[in-house]
Design a protein around this motif. Structure first.
Motif, PDB file in Angstrom:
ATOM      1  N   HIS A   2     136.619  42.983   8.790  1.00  0.00           N
ATOM      2  CA  HIS A   2     137.912  43.052   9.460  1.00  0.00           C
ATOM      3  C   HIS A   2     138.013  44.250  10.377  1.00  0.00           C
ATOM      4  O   HIS A   2     138.629  44.181  11.436  1.00  0.00           O
ATOM      5  N   ALA A   3     137.415  45.365   9.968  1.00  0.00           N
ATOM      6  CA  ALA A   3     137.467  46.564  10.801  1.00  0.00           C
ATOM      7  C   ALA A   3     136.903  46.252  12.186  1.00  0.00           C
ATOM      8  O   ALA A   3     137.433  46.681  13.201  1.00  0.00           O
ATOM      9  N   LEU A   4     135.844  45.423  12.202  1.00  0.00           N
ATOM     10  CA  LEU A   4     135.201  45.101  13.475  1.00  0.00           C
ATOM     11  C   LEU A   4     136.132  44.283  14.365  1.00  0.00           C
ATOM     12  O   LEU A   4     136.255  44.540  15.553  1.00  0.00           O
ATOM     13  N   THR A   5     136.814  43.300  13.745  1.00  0.00           N
ATOM     14  CA  THR A   5     137.743  42.479  14.524  1.00  0.00           C
ATOM     15  C   THR A   5     138.836  43.353  15.123  1.00  0.00           C
ATOM     16  O   THR A   5     139.143  43.258  16.313  1.00  0.00           O
ATOM     17  N   ILE A   6     139.437  44.175  14.261  1.00  0.00           N
ATOM     18  CA  ILE A   6     140.518  45.036  14.736  1.00  0.00           C
ATOM     19  C   ILE A   6     139.989  45.949  15.835  1.00  0.00           C
ATOM     20  O   ILE A   6     140.613  46.121  16.883  1.00  0.00           O
ATOM     21  N   SER A   7     138.809  46.481  15.571  1.00  0.00           N
ATOM     22  CA  SER A   7     138.201  47.412  16.493  1.00  0.00           C
ATOM     23  C   SER A   7     137.985  46.781  17.861  1.00  0.00           C
ATOM     24  O   SER A   7     138.331  47.345  18.893  1.00  0.00           O
ATOM     25  N   LEU A   8     137.418  45.564  17.863  1.00  0.00           N
ATOM     26  CA  LEU A   8     137.140  44.893  19.131  1.00  0.00           C
ATOM     27  C   LEU A   8     138.430  44.594  19.877  1.00  0.00           C
ATOM     28  O   LEU A   8     138.508  44.725  21.091  1.00  0.00           O
ATOM     29  N   ARG A   9     139.450  44.197  19.098  1.00  0.00           N
ATOM     30  CA  ARG A   9     140.731  43.869  19.703  1.00  0.00           C
ATOM     31  C   ARG A   9     141.305  45.099  20.415  1.00  0.00           C
ATOM     32  O   ARG A   9     141.778  45.029  21.536  1.00  0.00           O
ATOM     33  N   MET A  10     141.266  46.237  19.712  1.00  0.00           N
ATOM     34  CA  MET A  10     141.812  47.458  20.299  1.00  0.00           C
ATOM     35  C   MET A  10     140.977  47.902  21.495  1.00  0.00           C
ATOM     36  O   MET A  10     141.495  48.377  22.495  1.00  0.00           O
ATOM     37  N   LEU A  11     139.675  47.709  21.365  1.00  0.00           N
ATOM     38  CA  LEU A  11     138.768  48.116  22.439  1.00  0.00           C
ATOM     39  C   LEU A  11     139.079  47.336  23.716  1.00  0.00           C
ATOM     40  O   LEU A  11     139.155  47.883  24.804  1.00  0.00           O
ATOM     41  N   ARG A  12     139.286  46.022  23.528  1.00  0.00           N
ATOM     42  CA  ARG A  12     139.561  45.150  24.661  1.00  0.00           C
ATOM     43  C   ARG A  12     140.789  45.646  25.414  1.00  0.00           C
ATOM     44  O   ARG A  12     140.815  45.783  26.614  1.00  0.00           O
ATOM     45  N   ARG A  13     141.817  45.934  24.608  1.00  0.00           N
ATOM     46  CA  ARG A  13     143.080  46.346  25.213  1.00  0.00           C
ATOM     47  C   ARG A  13     142.939  47.721  25.894  1.00  0.00           C
ATOM     48  O   ARG A  13     143.386  47.919  27.014  1.00  0.00           O
ATOM     49  N   ASP A  14     142.280  48.653  25.197  1.00  0.00           N
ATOM     50  CA  ASP A  14     142.102  49.999  25.764  1.00  0.00           C
ATOM     51  C   ASP A  14     141.285  49.937  27.033  1.00  0.00           C
ATOM     52  O   ASP A  14     141.507  50.687  27.970  1.00  0.00           O
ATOM     53  N   TRP A  15     140.333  49.013  27.038  1.00  0.00           N
ATOM     54  CA  TRP A  15     139.498  48.871  28.231  1.00  0.00           C
ATOM     55  C   TRP A  15     140.361  48.399  29.387  1.00  0.00           C
ATOM     56  O   TRP A  15     140.311  48.933  30.475  1.00  0.00           O
ATOM     57  N   ARG A  16     141.203  47.385  29.088  1.00  0.00           N
ATOM     58  CA  ARG A  16     142.051  46.860  30.153  1.00  0.00           C
ATOM     59  C   ARG A  16     143.022  47.916  30.646  1.00  0.00           C
ATOM     60  O   ARG A  16     143.366  47.971  31.811  1.00  0.00           O
ATOM     61  N   ALA A  17     143.454  48.778  29.744  1.00  0.00           N
ATOM     62  CA  ALA A  17     144.397  49.819  30.133  1.00  0.00           C
ATOM     63  C   ALA A  17     143.689  50.975  30.846  1.00  0.00           C
ATOM     64  O   ALA A  17     144.318  51.930  31.258  1.00  0.00           O
ATOM     65  N   GLY A  18     142.374  50.886  30.974  1.00  0.00           N
ATOM     66  CA  GLY A  18     141.635  51.903  31.722  1.00  0.00           C
ATOM     67  C   GLY A  18     141.354  53.162  30.933  1.00  0.00           C
ATOM     68  O   GLY A  18     140.910  54.160  31.480  1.00  0.00           O
ATOM     69  N   GLU A  19     141.623  53.118  29.613  1.00  0.00           N
ATOM     70  CA  GLU A  19     141.454  54.331  28.822  1.00  0.00           C
ATOM     71  C   GLU A  19     139.999  54.706  28.617  1.00  0.00           C
ATOM     72  O   GLU A  19     139.677  55.853  28.352  1.00  0.00           O
ATOM     73  N   LEU A  20     139.122  53.712  28.715  1.00  0.00           N
ATOM     74  CA  LEU A  20     137.733  53.968  28.352  1.00  0.00           C
ATOM     75  C   LEU A  20     136.828  54.123  29.563  1.00  0.00           C
ATOM     76  O   LEU A  20     135.632  54.262  29.438  1.00  0.00           O
ATOM     77  N   ARG A  21     137.473  54.084  30.733  1.00  0.00           N
ATOM     78  CA  ARG A  21     136.680  54.048  31.951  1.00  0.00           C
ATOM     79  C   ARG A  21     135.715  55.238  32.050  1.00  0.00           C
ATOM     80  O   ARG A  21     134.528  55.067  32.276  1.00  0.00           O
ATOM     81  N   VAL A  22     136.268  56.433  31.867  1.00  0.00           N
ATOM     82  CA  VAL A  22     135.431  57.622  32.033  1.00  0.00           C
ATOM     83  C   VAL A  22     134.306  57.644  30.998  1.00  0.00           C
ATOM     84  O   VAL A  22     133.146  57.911  31.319  1.00  0.00           O
ATOM     85  N   LEU A  23     134.677  57.316  29.757  1.00  0.00           N
ATOM     86  CA  LEU A  23     133.659  57.282  28.697  1.00  0.00           C
ATOM     87  C   LEU A  23     132.529  56.339  29.075  1.00  0.00           C
ATOM     88  O   LEU A  23     131.353  56.673  28.990  1.00  0.00           O
ATOM     89  N   MET A  24     132.945  55.163  29.512  1.00  0.00           N
ATOM     90  CA  MET A  24     131.971  54.125  29.837  1.00  0.00           C
ATOM     91  C   MET A  24     131.114  54.547  31.016  1.00  0.00           C
ATOM     92  O   MET A  24     129.876  54.421  30.967  1.00  0.00           O
ATOM     93  N   ILE A  25     131.737  55.063  32.067  1.00  0.00           N
ATOM     94  CA  ILE A  25     130.972  55.463  33.250  1.00  0.00           C
ATOM     95  C   ILE A  25     130.007  56.588  32.886  1.00  0.00           C
ATOM     96  O   ILE A  25     128.861  56.601  33.330  1.00  0.00           O
ATOM     97  N   ALA A  26     130.484  57.512  32.052  1.00  0.00           N
ATOM     98  CA  ALA A  26     129.621  58.634  31.657  1.00  0.00           C
ATOM     99  C   ALA A  26     128.361  58.116  30.962  1.00  0.00           C
ATOM    100  O   ALA A  26     127.253  58.555  31.262  1.00  0.00           O
ATOM    101  N   VAL A  27     128.550  57.165  30.055  1.00  0.00           N
ATOM    102  CA  VAL A  27     127.389  56.605  29.361  1.00  0.00           C
ATOM    103  C   VAL A  27     126.465  55.911  30.363  1.00  0.00           C
ATOM    104  O   VAL A  27     125.242  56.071  30.326  1.00  0.00           O
ATOM    105  N   MET A  28     127.095  55.165  31.273  1.00  0.00           N
ATOM    106  CA  MET A  28     126.291  54.453  32.267  1.00  0.00           C
ATOM    107  C   MET A  28     125.460  55.414  33.104  1.00  0.00           C
ATOM    108  O   MET A  28     124.274  55.181  33.353  1.00  0.00           O
ATOM    109  N   ILE A  29     126.088  56.495  33.526  1.00  0.00           N
ATOM    110  CA  ILE A  29     125.384  57.477  34.367  1.00  0.00           C
ATOM    111  C   ILE A  29     124.214  58.077  33.594  1.00  0.00           C
ATOM    112  O   ILE A  29     123.084  58.163  34.100  1.00  0.00           O
TER     113      ILE A  29
END
Lengths: 829, 257
Positions: A2-29
């Motif tokens: 269940h933690a994974l489901t909740i986690s993915l759900r929150m991740l999806r939303r945070d991603w859409r809200a742009g909260e994870l952009r910098v984190l994600m770009i940093a990893v990509m770089i």
């Protein structure tokens, strides 16, 4: 789970809200730069090596003092590699009643596997690429022999029991330039004739070589196989073993590129840590609520760790894709470098890249996330509960460990890795300390300004902790940009300056003492610059102090080789250009007649020689004993004449010496060379133009590649700046909303914001310029071993750049805060 | 005590048995006898140390609340109402005294133990709603059910969301909902796992009068229907008067009526 489901759900939303952009770009770089550099350096190294291998005649050579066992050939063929044989030994060649000691080389038809043989139909004509090898019954010989034996093409010479016809003049041979100090001229013959000569006797000094070449992975496998197979008297020779100049250039290239990738990764780590901190701050409430509705510590950690893992995998995969793409562009830049097909990049860089991404995220984002675990559920009733950031030792240990792992992995050298890690950690601490100091100073100034000053600059002092972080992060960003634009250019320029256009490309050896003046005169008559001639005495090391030197006492293969052959000793009272005294002092004119030695530090280390040791050399049946008084560092890639061991004048003059010189001769001036050889038939001219061109090509191409790879670093640097500015965004929004509610005008707030970021930029710029000066110096002197002069532009660029850069980026990035109606902001809190 | 025993076990039992019992609880709660103590506080006190010495936020509070009761905690700002609620719900630990929830000594458990008790037994409704902004209304209601490992989380959540009249808004994020709607989602979330105790901290504090009244009607209706015990912290005397009992706090002490 269940933690994974909740986690993915929150991740999806945070991603859409742009909260994870910098984190994600940093990893990509981080991943993209590592993958690009890795995949690319790997391919380039292979390409450079295979080109450099032309100098060796093959990709790998098994050298033995006995006939090479069939196992080596069988294995090479089993690996699909091409195989060639070469047997070399010194022997007398006779003709017209004259005799000359020649360097015989008997080769099989496939020789050489890399590079070409060049021959000319007559003496003093330009060589052209030859097809095949001398046919049985014939030889190709070097120009020198024609003079010594008074022969011409078409004449016969006697080698042992047989007579062979000179079919061509040998003008160039792969690997020949490496044997600068071989005694006789080359006589190249077909291996089919070898036995009939009867020259191979049990006691003769024969070198048997098996050359192999082919696909790089097969060669690598072959290297592993033969490494295990090597018996006494056998060794492996790759181009790196054979060509110190090329090796030095390749090593530096690898360091430059590796450093670029490493800096990107560290910067990306800082960006990750900075943006993770903000992410955590925004999730404190969420955690408290989840705790309230029954989530345990473990569940919370699972939820967030799963988020990090998913984020890491997605970011890393995207980074890998970008990295492989970028690597192709890099390969294009270096397109002209290699004539051969570049091997396709392997999947290893991807594995390495994804691991880097995960380590970066886990190491830098997990520590701030660990904080979420400690959030008390009480926060739902009392907002301030859990606001304080507890100093978490585990978090720091984790961060530093991740850093160390990444650095070690990238550098691949434990000692250097530890130094670099400690250096970075120290730099962080010093930067943070300087930032703290500056913030504290600012607080002192605070009461003096007006209201704008108080809100703007006061903001920095008020948010002391966040400001420190911002100054360090922005400082790092600016630091890297400074290093890249200014210091990098300095370093690369210095490197290129090592090989000026007039770097020596020819050596003359075997000049007799009574020819020194005539040679000088010859150069002067031809209008050439006066050559510097160095005396050279050949001697073999016999004792270090009272201990006899025996090859088998050394484990190191290079040491064994060194003690087994003659050293070239010289004398001088002037320290050669490009030589530096590492330990001890140079004797100058005062050393005249003293039995002193100056030893190159590399060889001293290999042979275990220390200052104060007494060395005994055997020279032409006599013994020379002298004391080591200093150790020298030598620029081996300078193409000047250098010696491992020198004495002051007045010590070795009695021994038989020949002279050597290096000079630059434009390629088109072949006439001079021919005249020289005719005037001094005993002297040997050695052409290193090809190696020189090789090294210069490496330097130039790598310089270009480094510029491109540093693009990633620049992006990572900018990302850090962006993440740092974002880190106080929420607080700023809240503060501005409250100030607006209290009646502050838009103009006042704007000015405050501007001022705050300009001052922040100034502070960060100061920290960065300071660090860049120190790091630039350390990099130049310690890592790249190049001279470094302080670039005075560092300071104005850092300070003004910081002010304008951070000022405008910060201002633009936060301006929208003022456009939001205060109520909307306050409601959202 | 026989009626309370299954719940007491639920809190400490392993995941599989807890899943079994929680599934039935939503329907069971209503039928449980109501005369048994669910919350018991004894000599509860909370001190904080400040620059001017220690300060008693709560002192010597003792009482018992029976299953199914509705209790209002009233008092002026700073009287210690929220602190008391926090202690009774196991959100914080007291400096002195004890709290038993269904015979479980709350302060004898560690933080994770208390989190499990909260998940299994207590529902919360807050003044500022405290919905997770990154989850939809439905997902917010599902959250405690999922955390408890229930497989029927979505169907139960939809059912409860329907009861608070928000079926049509299930896919909306908190930001897209009005204050009243957000609080109704919070109420649905609180009731979804079928808690034995519902703690509400100024649930109408952020709402206008009419919306506040609607929300309170909903809260009382569900409370009655499901037989939940209600613990309500409020300023609002009218709201307090709808509860069966009323504790007034004055300077951290329980004022005896």
């Amino acid at each position: 789970m269940h933690a994974l489901t909740i986690s993915l759900r929150m991740l999806r939303r945070d991603w859409r809200a742009g909260e994870l952009r910098v984190l994600m770009i940093a990893v990509m770089i981080a991943v993209a730069s590592v993958v690009a550099v890795d995949a690319f350096t790997d391919r380039v190294r292979l390409a450079l090596e295979s080109q450099a291998n032309e100098l060796l005649g093959g990709d790998l050579v098994v050298v033995s003092s006995e006939p090479v066992s069939a196992a080596y050939r069988d294995e090479a063929r089993a690996q699909g590699l091409a195989v060639a044989d070469a047997v070399s030994f010194p022997s007398m060649a006779l003709a017209n009643g004259y005799s000359q000691l020649g360097e015989i080389k008997a080769v099989s038809d496939a020789y050489p596997l890399r590079g070409r043989l060049f021959t000319a139909p007559r003496l003093f004509e330009f060589g052209t690429p030859a097809t095949g090898v001398p046919a049985p019954g014939t030889v190709w010989v070097e120009p020198r022999l024609f003079n010594e034996l008074r022969v011409a093409v078409g004449d016969d010479i006697a080698l042992g029991n047989i007579r062979l016809t000179i079919a061509a003049v040998l003008t160039r041979e792969p690997g020949r330039a490496g044997d600068v100090f071989t005694i006789g001229p080359r006589i190249l013959m077909n291996i089919a004739d070898l036995e009939r000569t009867g020259l191979i006797q049990p006691a003769s000094r024969v070198r048997y070589r098996v050359l192999v070449a082919g696909e790089h992975r097969a060669v690598a496998r072959y290297r592993v196989f033969s490494d295990k197979q090597l018996g006494p008297g056998e060794r492996l020779e790759g181009v790196e073993d054979a060509r110190p100049e090329v090796r030095t250039a390749l090593e530096r290239a690898r360091r430059f590129l590796g450093l670029a990738a490493l800096v990107s990764v560290v910067l990306a780590g800082v960006a990750v840590a900075t943006s993770a901190r903000r992410y955590v701050a925004r999730h404190l409430d969420n955690c408290a609520i989840m705790r309230c509705v029954g989530a345990t510590h473990g569940t919370i950690m699972r939820i967030y760790t799963a988020q990090i893992l998913v984020l890491g995998l997605v970011g890393s995969s995207a980074g890998c894709a970008i990295g492989y793409g970028a690597q192709m562009v890099l390969t294009d830049i270096l397109g002209g470098l290699a004539n051969i097909e570049l091997p396709a990049p392997s999947l290893w860089p991807a594995v390495f890249g994804i691991s880097t991404g995960m380590i970066t995220l886990l190491g830098f984002a997990l520590p701030p996330l660990l904080r979420l675990k400690q959030i008390p559920a009480l926060r739902v009733l009392r907002r301030d509960a859990g606001d304080r950031e507890a100093g978490n030792t585990v978090a720091y240990v984790l961060g530093v460990t991740a850093l160390a792992v990444l650095i070690l992995w990238q550098i691949g050298d434990l000692k250097l890795g530890i130094y670099v890690t400690l250096g970075i950690v120290t730099a962080f601490i010093v930067l943070a300390a300087v930032a703290s100091l500056l913030v504290r100073l600012l607080r002192r100034l605070q009461p003096r300004g007006g209201v704008t000053w108080r809100f703007g600059v006061g903001g920095i002092a008020r948010r002391a902790q966040a400001s420190r972080l911002q100054i360090v992060a922005c400082g790092l960003g600016i630091l890297v940009l400074l290093l890249l634009t200014l210091v990098r250019n300095d370093l690369l320029r210095d490197w290129q300056a090592r090989l000026p256009a007039d770097a020596p490309n020819r050596f003359i050896i075997n000049i007799l003492p009574d020819q020194v003046e005539p040679v000088r005169q010859f150069f002067a008559d031809a209008g050439q610059p006066a050559p510097q001639l160095f005396p050279m005495v050949r001697g073999r090391i016999e004792k270090i102090n009272d201990r006899a030197v025996i090859a088998s006492d050394y484990d190191d293969e290079r040491a064994q080789r060194l003690v087994a052959r003659d050293f070239n000793l010289s004398w001088t009272d002037r320290l050669q250009e490009g030589n530096k005294i590492a330990i001890g002092e140079w004797w100058g004119a005062s050393g005249n007649g003293e039995h002193w030695l100056s030893v190159e530090e590399g060889i001293a280390k290999t042979l275990g020689i220390q200052i104060g040791d007494t060395l005994t050399y055997g020279i032409a049946g006599n013994v020379l004993t002298a004391k080591v008084v200093n150790l020298r560092s030598v620029e081996w890639d300078s193409f000047r004449v250098n010696f491992f061991v020198v004495t002051p004048p007045g010590v070795m003059e009695a021994y038989p010496a020949t002279y050597i010189t290096a000079f630059h001769l434009p390629r088109e001036n072949q006439q001079f060379l021919n005249a020289l050889v005719r005037a001094f038939p005993n002297a040997t001219v050695i052409d290193v133009a090809e190696i020189l061109a090789q090294v210069r090509l490496i330097v130039d191409r790598v310089t270009q590649a480094v510029r491109y790879v540093f693009l990633f670093t620049v992006i990572a640097g900018l990302l850090v700046l962006y993440a740092a500015i974002q880190s106080t965004l929420d607080e700023r929004i809240r503060e501005n909303a409250i100030l607006r509610t209290l009646g502050a005008s838009r103009r006042q707030l704007l000015k405050g914001l501007q001022l705050e970021f300009v001052v922040l930029g100034l502070l960060a710029g100061t920290v960065a310029a300071l660090a860049a000066t120190v790091i630039g110096y350390l990099l130049a002197t310690r890592v790249f071993e190049l001279g470094y002069t302080l670039n005075i532009w560092l300071w104005p660029a850092g300070l003004i750049g910081g002010m304008i850069g951070i000022g405008s980026v910060g201002y633009l990035g936060t301006r929208f805060v003022l456009n939001q109606p205060p109520l909307q902001t306050l409601r959202g809190l | 005590m026989t009626g309370a025993a299954p719940f007491a076990n639920t809190m400490v039992a392993g995941a599989s048995s807890s899943r079994q019992t929680t599934r039935n609880r939503f329907n069971m709660v209503a039928s449980v006898a109501s005369s048994i103590a669910i919350v018991r506080a004894e000599g509860l006190g909370q001190q904080v140390s400040g620059p001017a010495g220690t300060l008693d936020i709560l002192a010597d509070v003792s009482f018992t609340i029976a299953r199914g009761e509705s209790v209002a905690i009233v008092g002026a700002s700073g009287a210690g109402k929220s602190t008391l609620l926090g202690l009774l719900a196991g959100l914080d630990t007291a400096t002195s005294g004890k709290v038993w929830l269904n015979d479980t000594d709350l302060f004898a458990l560690d933080e994770d133990g208390r989190a499990q008790v909260r998940g299994a037994m207590i529902g919360f409704v807050f003044q500022s709603f405290h919905l997770l902004p990154s989850l939809t209304a439905l997902e917010n209601v599902m959250l405690p059910l999922e955390l408890a490992g229930r497989g029927d989380a979505e169907s139960v959540a939809r059912d409860v969301l329907g009861r608070v009249g928000l079926s049509a808004r299930a896919g909306h994020y908190p930001k897209q909902l009005s204050g009243g709607e957000q609080q109704r989602v919070a109420i649905a979330r609180a009731f979804a796992p079928g808690p034995a105790l519902l703690c509400a901290d100024e649930p109408t504090g952020n709402l206008d009068r009419a919306t506040g009244a609607q929300v309170m009607d909903l809260l009382f209706d569900l409370n009655k229907e499901l037989g939940t015990t209600l613990l309500l912290v409020t300023h609002d005397e009218r709201l307090a008067s709808r509860c069966g009992r009323r504790f007034e706090l004055v300077d951290g002490r329980l004022k005896t009526p």
